[in-house]
Design an enzyme around this catalytic site. Structure first.
Site, mmCIF file in Angstrom:
data_model
loop_
_atom_site.group_PDB
_atom_site.id
_atom_site.type_symbol
_atom_site.label_atom_id
_atom_site.label_comp_id
_atom_site.label_asym_id
_atom_site.label_seq_id
_atom_site.Cartn_x
_atom_site.Cartn_y
_atom_site.Cartn_z
ATOM 1 N N HIS A 8 0.818 -1.212 0.000
ATOM 2 C CA HIS A 8 0.000 0.000 0.000
ATOM 3 C C HIS A 8 0.854 1.267 0.000
ATOM 4 O O HIS A 8 2.051 1.243 0.311
ATOM 5 C CB HIS A 8 -0.920 0.020 1.219
ATOM 6 C CG HIS A 8 -0.152 -0.002 2.505
ATOM 7 N ND1 HIS A 8 0.417 1.121 3.061
ATOM 8 C CD2 HIS A 8 0.159 -1.014 3.339
ATOM 9 C CE1 HIS A 8 1.037 0.808 4.172
ATOM 10 N NE2 HIS A 8 0.904 -0.488 4.377
ATOM 11 N N GLU A 82 -2.534 -7.326 7.121
ATOM 12 C CA GLU A 82 -1.180 -7.329 7.673
ATOM 13 C C GLU A 82 -1.025 -8.371 8.783
ATOM 14 O O GLU A 82 -2.001 -8.797 9.411
ATOM 15 C CB GLU A 82 -0.838 -5.927 8.207
ATOM 16 C CG GLU A 82 0.566 -5.765 8.761
ATOM 17 C CD GLU A 82 1.673 -6.048 7.761
ATOM 18 O OE1 GLU A 82 1.811 -7.221 7.367
ATOM 19 O OE2 GLU A 82 2.400 -5.094 7.406
#
Length: 229
Positions: A8, A82
Site C-alpha cells: 500500500h 497485515e
C-alpha cells in the site's frame, strides 16, 4: 500465472512508525495517494486482469486508481491483511517494533509457533494468506485471467513471498525492504511453486536473490521506507 504483490501507499502511521495492523487502519497520506496514482504508470500496461485488496482501507485506496484505469472492480479479501501486532498494536517504540520483526524473522526461518500476545502465530497467518491467494487465483482462472494484482502490506508480502517463492531466502527478505507501493512479482502457482522475478530494489536470479540498490517502484518523490507494516 503472474502475481503482482503490491504494498500500500504511505500512511501517517508509516510516518510515525506505528504498528498499525488492525482493521480498518489509517487512510493514505497525501503522498500515499500520489503513490497510488503512480501505480497506473507502473502496472497499468502489465496485463493485469483482476485486482484484490485487503480489508484495511489503505490497500483499497491504493488499489482504486489502478483498478479504475483497468476498468475493474477491487475485490476485498480478509486474508491479505497485515501480520497482526496483537498487544503491540499502535505502538511505535523501538522495543515494540523489534519484537514484531523478531516474530517475522522466526517465521521466515521456519518456526511458525512464535506469536506476540494477542496475535496470530505463523500457522494461522500462512493459512489465511494462502487461502486468500488461492481464492484470487481461482476467480481469475474462472474469468480467463492469468495476471492479477494483490494489494497488501509490507510484512505480510515479505513473509509470505519469502517462504513461498523458491528463489528467496530468509536472509534476503530480512535484509531487503519493500517501500510503499513497492512490488514483488511472482510467476508460477500453488501447485508448481512460485518464483520471484522482481522485487523492488533487488536483482533476482532463478536460484537466489541478492540485495541491490533500493528504489521505489512508483513514487513521485523519494520517501523514507520506514517500517514494513
Amino acid at each position: 500465472m503472474r502475481l503482482f504483490l503490491v504494498r500500500h501507499g504511505q500512511t501517517q502511521s508509516n510516518v510515525d512508525h506505528l504498528l498499525d495492523t488492525a482493521v480498518p487502519g489509517a487512510d493514505l497520506s497525501p503522498l500515499g495517494r500520489e503513490q497510488a496514482g503512480a501505480l497506473v504508470g507502473a502496472l497499468g500496461e502489465r496485463g493485469i486482469g483482476a485486482v484484490t485488496a485487503s480489508t484495511l482501507v489503505r490497500t483499497q485506496q491504493t488499489a482504486a486508481p489502478l483498478a479504475a484505469h483497468l476498468g475493474l472492480d477491487v475485490a476485498v479479501a480478509d486474508g491479505l491483511r497485515e501480520i497482526e501486532a496483537g498487544d503491540l498494536e499502535m505502538r511505535g517504540d523501538e522495543e515494540s517494533v523489534r519484537r514484531y520483526l523478531e516474530v517475522v524473522a522466526a517465521w521466515l526461518h521456519g518456526d511458525l509457533t512464535v506469536a506476540e500476545p494477542g496475535a496470530e502465530d505463523g500457522h494461522a497467518f500462512f493459512a489465511r494468506y494462502d487461502a486468500a491467494v488461492a481464492d484470487a487465483l481461482a476467480a481469475a482462472r474462472a474469468a480467463g485471467v492469468d495476471t492479477l494484482a494483490l494489494v497488501s502490506h509490507g510484512a505480510a508480502i515479505r513473509t509470505w513471498s519469502g517462504v513461498r517463492a523458491r528463489n528467496l531466502t530468509a536472509a534476503f527478505v530480512i535484509a531487503t525492504g519493500l517501500e510503499n507501493t513497492g512490488v514483488v512479482e511472482l510467476q508460477g502457482g500453488p501447485g508448481e511453486g512460485w518464483t520471484c522475478v522482481r522485487w523492488t530494489g533487488a536483482v533476482l536470479g532463478p536460484e537466489q536473490a541478492e540485495v541491490a540498490g533500493a528504489g521505489p517502484a512508483a513514487e513521485p518523490a523519494p520517501v523514507e521506507p520506514g517500517p514494513v507494516f
